[in-house]
Motif scaffolding. Structure first.
Motif, short mmCIF file in Angstrom:
data_model
loop_
_atom_site.label_atom_id
_atom_site.label_comp_id
_atom_site.label_asym_id
_atom_site.label_seq_id
_atom_site.Cartn_x
_atom_site.Cartn_y
_atom_site.Cartn_z
N PRO A 48 -3.56 -41.63 -47.13
CA PRO A 48 -4.94 -41.34 -46.73
C PRO A 48 -5.94 -42.43 -47.10
CG PRO A 48 -4.32 -40.02 -48.64
CD PRO A 48 -3.07 -40.72 -48.18
N HIS A 49 -5.57 -43.33 -48.03
CA HIS A 49 -6.54 -44.34 -48.45
C HIS A 49 -6.44 -45.59 -47.59
CE1 HIS A 49 -2.79 -45.41 -50.30
NE2 HIS A 49 -3.26 -46.53 -50.76
N LEU A 50 -5.52 -45.62 -46.63
CA LEU A 50 -5.37 -46.80 -45.77
C LEU A 50 -5.67 -46.42 -44.32
CD1 LEU A 50 -1.97 -48.11 -47.19
CD2 LEU A 50 -4.27 -48.89 -47.76
N THR A 51 -6.16 -47.41 -43.55
CA THR A 51 -6.39 -47.14 -42.14
C THR A 51 -5.04 -46.97 -41.44
OG1 THR A 51 -6.30 -49.45 -41.51
CG2 THR A 51 -8.45 -48.60 -42.13
N ILE A 52 -5.09 -46.49 -40.20
CA ILE A 52 -3.87 -46.29 -39.43
C ILE A 52 -3.09 -47.60 -39.36
CG2 ILE A 52 -2.98 -45.65 -37.16
CD1 ILE A 52 -4.31 -43.37 -38.82
N PRO A 90 -6.42 -41.67 -41.62
CA PRO A 90 -5.60 -40.52 -41.22
C PRO A 90 -6.39 -39.22 -41.16
CG PRO A 90 -4.37 -41.87 -42.75
CD PRO A 90 -5.73 -42.48 -42.65
N GLY A 91 -7.32 -39.03 -42.13
CA GLY A 91 -8.07 -37.78 -42.18
C GLY A 91 -8.93 -37.52 -40.95
N GLN A 92 -9.16 -38.57 -40.15
CA GLN A 92 -10.02 -38.41 -38.97
C GLN A 92 -9.24 -38.03 -37.72
OE1 GLN A 92 -11.55 -42.39 -39.94
NE2 GLN A 92 -13.57 -41.63 -39.39
N MET A 148 -23.15 -48.08 -65.48
CA MET A 148 -21.74 -47.75 -65.26
C MET A 148 -21.63 -46.48 -64.43
SD MET A 148 -19.47 -48.51 -68.60
CE MET A 148 -20.50 -48.67 -70.03
N SER A 149 -22.44 -45.50 -64.77
CA SER A 149 -22.39 -44.23 -64.07
C SER A 149 -22.76 -44.39 -62.59
CB SER A 149 -23.31 -43.25 -64.78
OG SER A 149 -23.81 -42.31 -63.88
N ARG A 150 -23.83 -45.18 -62.36
CA ARG A 150 -24.25 -45.43 -60.97
C ARG A 150 -23.18 -46.17 -60.19
NH1 ARG A 150 -28.06 -42.61 -58.46
NH2 ARG A 150 -27.59 -41.09 -60.02
N TYR A 151 -22.58 -47.18 -60.86
CA TYR A 151 -21.54 -47.95 -60.17
C TYR A 151 -20.39 -47.04 -59.79
CZ TYR A 151 -17.84 -51.10 -59.05
OH TYR A 151 -16.82 -51.70 -58.39
N SER A 152 -20.04 -46.12 -60.68
CA SER A 152 -18.91 -45.25 -60.37
C SER A 152 -19.22 -44.38 -59.15
CB SER A 152 -18.53 -44.41 -61.58
OG SER A 152 -19.20 -43.18 -61.57
N MET A 153 -20.48 -43.97 -59.02
CA MET A 153 -20.83 -43.16 -57.85
C MET A 153 -20.76 -43.99 -56.57
SD MET A 153 -23.88 -40.88 -59.40
CE MET A 153 -24.18 -39.84 -58.00
N TYR A 154 -21.23 -45.24 -56.69
CA TYR A 154 -21.15 -46.15 -55.54
C TYR A 154 -19.69 -46.33 -55.11
CZ TYR A 154 -20.35 -50.86 -53.68
OH TYR A 154 -19.88 -51.93 -52.98
N LEU A 155 -18.82 -46.53 -56.13
CA LEU A 155 -17.41 -46.77 -55.85
C LEU A 155 -16.76 -45.55 -55.21
CD1 LEU A 155 -15.56 -49.17 -56.32
CD2 LEU A 155 -14.73 -48.04 -58.38
N GLU A 156 -17.07 -44.37 -55.76
CA GLU A 156 -16.51 -43.15 -55.19
C GLU A 156 -16.87 -43.01 -53.73
OE1 GLU A 156 -16.82 -39.23 -57.26
OE2 GLU A 156 -17.51 -40.52 -58.87
N ASN A 157 -18.15 -43.31 -53.44
CA ASN A 157 -18.61 -43.21 -52.07
C ASN A 157 -17.90 -44.19 -51.16
OD1 ASN A 157 -20.32 -41.45 -50.86
ND2 ASN A 157 -22.05 -42.10 -52.12
N LYS A 158 -17.74 -45.42 -51.69
CA LYS A 158 -17.14 -46.47 -50.88
C LYS A 158 -15.68 -46.15 -50.56
CE LYS A 158 -15.72 -50.60 -52.06
NZ LYS A 158 -15.62 -51.94 -52.58
N LYS A 196 -14.31 -43.29 -50.29
CA LYS A 196 -14.09 -41.97 -49.73
C LYS A 196 -13.55 -42.11 -48.32
CE LYS A 196 -16.67 -37.70 -49.60
NZ LYS A 196 -18.03 -37.19 -49.75
N THR A 197 -12.25 -41.93 -48.16
CA THR A 197 -11.67 -42.10 -46.83
C THR A 197 -10.95 -40.85 -46.35
OG1 THR A 197 -9.66 -42.95 -47.80
CG2 THR A 197 -11.29 -44.57 -47.13
N ASP A 198 -10.94 -39.81 -47.19
CA ASP A 198 -10.08 -38.68 -46.78
C ASP A 198 -10.76 -37.74 -45.79
OD1 ASP A 198 -11.84 -37.96 -48.65
OD2 ASP A 198 -10.41 -37.00 -50.01
#
Lengths: 258, 432
Positions: free
Chosen positions: A106-110, A150-152, B416-426, B428-430
């Motif tokens: 899920p962390h990689l593009t297709i 993949p999630g999309q 550090m806390s702000r950076y971690s939120m930025y990273l989480e957002n970046k 986020k692919t699921d």
């Protein structure tokens, strides 16, 4: 359905692709696979069916050693599966596998999903790997999704990506572990179409599935398993019209009865 | 009866949602006064905030920034606002801020920690932001040695030789691994250790005697204040993450000895208070080392803090590993990826992503825990504040220096806390 003309093209050679002799496997004290003997020739399309818990998934997972067998011998393309990691990696890179739950990363593009193994296992240059990946994405008819995650994608699209991911490794054998069981009815057809296309191209396939239509259309042999044993095997026509064992008859009446 | 059909004869097009109410009045009614109880609580909260501001606000507003003692501060306050009025005396910070930042580091050498800080930001850039040029990563890798040299001084050849140890390891691996893979891996670990223990120092001295490049050497006792906190904190953060990853993997390993060692390590370090480990570092370790060994106290503290934090880190990461579906491991296996490639490309990126909040929480905790080193008489910022307050000029100053120290810690931890939120957002692919 596949026409007979096309079917004739799906040739079966004398070369042995998989040879399993006297194989036994236990989960703890539970005897899951009992005395399995099975020989698969190159170009064969085998469908394995049977009630749940009959060991059919375990059997094909032994072929690329996702599961370890305790007794007997499994030869894949002339390489014996033992605890030797080199042999295991060699077999795994020759044998593609498609899972019930797709298992895309899920962390990689297709596209990255497809090129990962060719780049890191086969050492293919990135550019070439991407070309191959796009070729197979075109083949499973979703090249436009290459840069999504993949999630999309819908379930059927994800499963087609999973098939393409396996094909990118140019496998000589493909294993399918209930590839359509997690899909909505509307999406099953698109995945089956891809698999039929693959069969027409002469891929050696072993497929655990309950899609009897698929079995009739492309399989040259249907294997029925129950309680960890191969109970019956036959050509699809004979298997469906004239089952020998009582257990097979019961199973067929249950899944075809409605 | 009106004709209402139960089956559509034609499909209905999508329509706009019914008008959504907006505006401040609606917001207040929903969020602040939605019931009698909530209205009462709102009013109490408003009063509480008001009374805090009413006390602290004027105190800040009447702050005095010039003066060389508390008495002067008070005189200025009395002259400006009248007798008996309280106000902040930030003159103490204006006079002593360098000491809180650098401890007893020689004043004329302040440029060295400052330059180190700037270089650190450069080194962090490619690590934190993927848009940075990748070539800078080489500098990031060499940065610990650069920082060591800049801060402690001495000959430049020592850090160079220490870095060379990695080259020695690589060379050993290249030479021996064609003969035997396992032997090559062992050589790659042992050769650099041998190099660092026995050859590194003499080699550095030898080159130094030929080409002399050196900075004035400083002792660890010269370090203090935020310089000390950041040196210990950042080193702990940088080294504990990889060690934590290895420990987490080791704990899941099928190899009995590896697993036992990792479990013993994790449970051992987690079961002991950090302060105990610091005492071990400062006192006990000397008994075990051969007499005459000069083993820097800051280095000892860094090692202990790192190991302590790594044990926690390992458990945080293990949580991430446990959260991954088994199918991910199977898919990686089925594609023919070996253990390390599967870990690096499939498992760790996902496990680390899940555990970002936990990891950053651990980092923040570690950074704040560095103030504990005052117990083994290192000059951390709080210890310095105490000694400033013990000074006759500033005896009686209370809030101001502590506020300053708290503010500096807050900047670090909040970023550090702000950076971690930025990273989480970046990451986020699921798209769940």
């Amino acid at each position: 359905m596949v026409e007979t003309a096309k079917r004739a093209k799906m040739e079966i050679s004398d070369e042995v692709a998989i040879d399993i002799t006297q194989m036994n496997k236990w989960y703890g004290t539970f005897h899951v696979l009992r005395d399995i003997n099975m020989r698969v020739q190159r170009g064969e399309r085998i469908v394995i069916c049977g009630p749940s818990g009959s060991g059919k998934s375990t059997l094909i997972r032994c072929i690329n050693r996702l599961e370890e067998h305790q007794q007997g011998k499994i030869m894949v393309d002339g390489t014996e599966l033992t605890s030797d990691l080199k042999n295991i990696d060699k077999v795994r890179s020759e044998v593609g596998m498609v899972f019930q739950h797709f298992n895309l990363f899920p962390h990689l593009t297709i596209l990255e999903n497809l090129t990962l193994a060719p780049i890191w296992v086969r050492k293919t240059p990135k550019k070439e790997a991407e070309e191959v990946a796009m070729h197979f994405l075109g083949k499973v008819k979703i090249p436009e999704q290459a840069h999504k995650f993949p999630g999309q994608l819908s379930g059927g699209q994800q499963q087609r990506v999973a098939i393409a991911r396996s094909l990118c490794m140019k496998p000589r054998i493909m294993l399918f572990d209930e590839p359509t069981s997690a899909l909505d009815p509307e999406m099953i057809k698109e995945v089956l179409d891809t698999m039929i296309q693959l069969a027409e191209e002469g891929m050696t396939m072993i497929c655990v599935t309950h899609e009897m239509g698929f079995a009739q259309a492309v399989a040259n042999r249907v294997i029925f398993m129950d309680q960890g044993q191969i109970v019956e095997q036959n050509e699809p026509k004979e298997f469906f019209n004239n089952p020998k064992s009582e257990r097979t008859k019961l199973f067929l009446s249950q899944i075809l009865g409605h | 009866m009106t004709s209402q059909s139960y089956v559509r004869t034609e499909m209905v097009a999508a329509q706009k949602p019914p008008g959504v109410q907006t505006g401040i009045v609606l917001w207040m009614r929903e969020k602040l006064f939605s019931s009698w109880l909530n209205a009462a609580l709102t009013l109490v909260a408003v009063y509480a905030v008001y009374s805090i501001l009413a006390t602290v606000g004027p105190w800040f507003y009447r702050s005095v920034w010039t003066g060389s003692s508390l008495t002067e501060c008070r005189a200025t306050l009395a002259a400006t606002y009248g007798e008996g009025v309280s106000g902040a005396c930030f003159a103490v910070i204006r006079e002593r801020w360098q000491q809180i930042l650098f401890g007893f580091y020689p004043r004329e050498l302040y440029w060295r920690p400052t330059l180190t800080l700037v270089l650190m930001l450069v080194a962090l850039w490619p690590v934190l932001f993927s848009s940075a040029p990748r070539g800078v990563l080489w500098f990031s890798a060499a940065f610990p040695a650069v920082a060591f040299w800049l801060l402690w001084g001495g000959t430049v050849w020592l850090p160079v030789m220490i870095l060379l140890g990695f080259a020695v390891g690589y060379l050993a691996y290249r030479l021996i691994s064609p003969l035997n893979g396992l032997l090559g891996a062992i050589a790659a670990i042992l050769a650099p250790i041998f190099w660092w223990l026995f050859l590194c120092g003499p080699a550095a001295e030898l080159v130094q005697s030929v080409i002399s490049i050196e900075l004035r050497q400083l002792k660890s006792a010269d370090f203090g204040g935020f310089l000390l906190s950041t040196v210990i904190g950042i080193s702990g953060i940088v080294f504990s993450l990889p060690i934590g990853v290895l420990l987490a993997l080791g704990r899941q390993s099928d190899l009995l000895i590896v697993r036992t060692v990792c479990v013993a390590f994790i449970e051992g370090f987690r079961g002991v208070p950090l302060i105990t480990l610091l005492f071990v570092a400062s006192l006990l370790l000397n008994y075990f080392l051969p007499p005459g060994t000069e083993f820097d106290v800051i280095l000892r503290v860094i090692i202990m803090v790192t190991l302590f934090s790594a044990a926690y880190m390992a458990e945080v990461i293990r949580g991430g590993l446990a959260a991954l579906p088994r199918g991910q491991y199977e898919a990686a296996d089925a594609l023919g990826l070996d253990y390390w490639k599967a870990q690096r490309l499939i498992i760790m990126p996902q496990a680390l992503k899940i555990t970002i909040p936990g990891i950053v929480g651990q980092f923040i905790g570690l950074f704040k825990d560095t103030t504990l080193v005052s117990f083994i008489s290192l000059q951390d910022p709080l210890q310095l504040v105490s000694s400033i307050r013990a000074n006759t000029q500033w005896n009686g100053v209370y809030w101001e220096p502590f506020l300053f120290v708290g503010f500096l810690f807050f900047i670090f931890c909040f970023s550090m806390s702000r950076y971690s939120m930025y990273l989480e957002n970046k990451l986020k692919t699921d798209h769940r």
